[in-house]
Design a protein around this motif. Structure first.
Motif, PDB file in Angstrom:
ATOM      1  N   ALA A   5       7.757-118.914  -6.720  1.00  0.00           N
ATOM      2  CA  ALA A   5       6.714-119.792  -6.207  1.00  0.00           C
ATOM      3  C   ALA A   5       7.238-120.950  -5.377  1.00  0.00           C
ATOM      4  N   SER A   6       8.541-121.164  -5.352  1.00  0.00           N
ATOM      5  CA  SER A   6       9.086-122.246  -4.543  1.00  0.00           C
ATOM      6  C   SER A   6       9.391-121.806  -3.114  1.00  0.00           C
ATOM      7  N   GLY A   7       9.254-120.509  -2.822  1.00  0.00           N
ATOM      8  CA  GLY A   7       9.483-120.011  -1.472  1.00  0.00           C
ATOM      9  C   GLY A   7       8.290-120.286  -0.565  1.00  0.00           C
ATOM     10  N   ALA A   8       8.445-119.954   0.719  1.00  0.00           N
ATOM     11  CA  ALA A   8       7.404-120.248   1.704  1.00  0.00           C
ATOM     12  C   ALA A   8       6.093-119.546   1.362  1.00  0.00           C
ATOM     13  N   VAL A  30       6.153-119.868 -11.291  1.00  0.00           N
ATOM     14  CA  VAL A  30       7.383-119.402 -11.935  1.00  0.00           C
ATOM     15  C   VAL A  30       8.508-119.515 -10.922  1.00  0.00           C
ATOM     16  N   VAL A  31       9.495-120.347 -11.233  1.00  0.00           N
ATOM     17  CA  VAL A  31      10.560-120.657 -10.271  1.00  0.00           C
ATOM     18  C   VAL A  31      11.919-120.648 -10.959  1.00  0.00           C
ATOM     19  N   ARG A  32      12.941-120.377 -10.183  1.00  0.00           N
ATOM     20  CA  ARG A  32      14.299-120.421 -10.718  1.00  0.00           C
ATOM     21  C   ARG A  32      14.720-121.851 -11.020  1.00  0.00           C
ATOM     22  N   ASP A  33      14.351-122.789 -10.128  1.00  0.00           N
ATOM     23  CA  ASP A  33      14.709-124.198 -10.271  1.00  0.00           C
ATOM     24  C   ASP A  33      13.432-125.027 -10.344  1.00  0.00           C
ATOM     25  N   PRO A  34      13.032-125.464 -11.531  1.00  0.00           N
ATOM     26  CA  PRO A  34      11.790-126.233 -11.665  1.00  0.00           C
ATOM     27  C   PRO A  34      11.736-127.476 -10.788  1.00  0.00           C
ATOM     28  N   ALA A  35      12.878-128.017 -10.406  1.00  0.00           N
ATOM     29  CA  ALA A  35      12.892-129.208  -9.558  1.00  0.00           C
ATOM     30  C   ALA A  35      12.343-128.915  -8.170  1.00  0.00           C
ATOM     31  N   ARG A  36      12.320-127.640  -7.768  1.00  0.00           N
ATOM     32  CA  ARG A  36      11.837-127.262  -6.443  1.00  0.00           C
ATOM     33  C   ARG A  36      10.436-126.656  -6.496  1.00  0.00           C
ATOM     34  N   ALA A  37       9.770-126.760  -7.633  1.00  0.00           N
ATOM     35  CA  ALA A  37       8.457-126.141  -7.804  1.00  0.00           C
ATOM     36  C   ALA A  37       7.379-126.908  -7.055  1.00  0.00           C
ATOM     37  N   PRO A  38       6.308-126.234  -6.643  1.00  0.00           N
ATOM     38  CA  PRO A  38       5.166-126.927  -6.023  1.00  0.00           C
ATOM     39  C   PRO A  38       4.589-127.947  -6.992  1.00  0.00           C
TER      40      PRO A  38
END
Length: 256
Positions: free
Chosen positions: A7-10, A28-36
């Motif tokens: 979900a952090s991708g484009a 659902v993201v690999r790095d929660p810091a980069r989540a929407p």
């Protein structure tokens, strides 16, 4: 609850944006810091099956966005791990961002998508296959030196914008009408000469500069491989998809 993986991708961010007012959604993201921002976030790494199973718990529908991994065997392993995790977590239905031709071709560009589709079908769970074309975002023509050039041979491209594909995914995830369906999404057919005419600039055909992804894609275009058209994207959107020309004429200048 609807979950969107990667979900952090484009594409994932666009899908989340279109779902946030329509359903309970988890990124659902690999790095929660980069989540929407503004939605529930869970850590789920395609290389960590246990994290995926935890992330998918309580999820009624999952949008499995394909991994950006370029190595085909590793990408297949990641996708299969996600499908297994979704099954073990009891996810109700899976929608998968596949690629055009994945239903019939199991080699080359479509190999990982084909393997993933087969794995999803084997689960026996409700599914929706969203077979994407190439993204128009990556093909927006750029006028350089007062002219438009390409190595496409003037043949058509059936690309579609991520924004339209994201909206289509959101529509699929929030309706029962799309379960058990496989959609072959194509955007409105366009050519570089047509775009040049619309922009009022001359068009010139140029040879490919050398080996690389665009050279391979241009060869596919010249062979007519990207001219397939279906009504699927317009059907799921409930409106015509955005065209390259309309984006260029209403967006920022594309000159250098």
């Amino acid at each position: 609850m609807i979950a969107v993986s990667a979900a952090s991708g484009a594409l994932g961010r666009l899908v989340i944006d279109r779902l946030r007012t329509r359903a309970e959604v988890v990124a659902v993201v690999r790095d929660p810091a980069r989540a929407p921002a503004g939605v529930l976030v869970r850590r789920g790494d395609y290389d960590d099956p246990a994290s995926l199973r935890t992330a998918f718990e309580g999820v009624e529908r999952l949008l499995l966005i394909s991994s950006p991994e370029l190595d085909t065997p590793r990408r297949i392993a990641q996708h299969l791990a996600a499908v297994t995790a979704a099954t073990e977590a009891g996810v109700g239905a899976i929608a998968f961002t596949s690629f055009l031709g994945a239903d019939s071709a199991a080699t080359g560009l479509t190999e990982a998508y084909h393997a993933t589709e087969q794995a999803i079908l084997a689960t026996g769970r409700p599914y929706t296959m969203l077979r994407h074309p190439f993204y128009s975002d990556a093909f927006l023509p750029r006028v350089t030196g007062g002219e438009l050039t390409s190595g496409s041979g003037g043949r058509g491209l059936n690309t579609a914008f991520r924004s339209d594909l994201a909206e289509a995914a959101a529509n699929v995830l929030t309706s029962d009408a799309h379960l058990g369906r496989a959609y072959d999404f194509t955007g409105p057919l366009w050519t570089y000469p047509q775009v040049a005419e619309a922009l009022g600039v001359p068009y010139r055909e140029v040879p490919d500069a050398g080996p690389g992804p665009m050279s391979w894609i241009n060869a596919q275009v010249r062979a007519g491989e990207l001219e397939r058209q279906t009504p699927d994207l317009e059907y799921v959107l409930g409106r015509p998809p955005e065209t390259i020309v309309s984006r260029l004429l209403t967006g920022l200048p594309r000159h250098a």
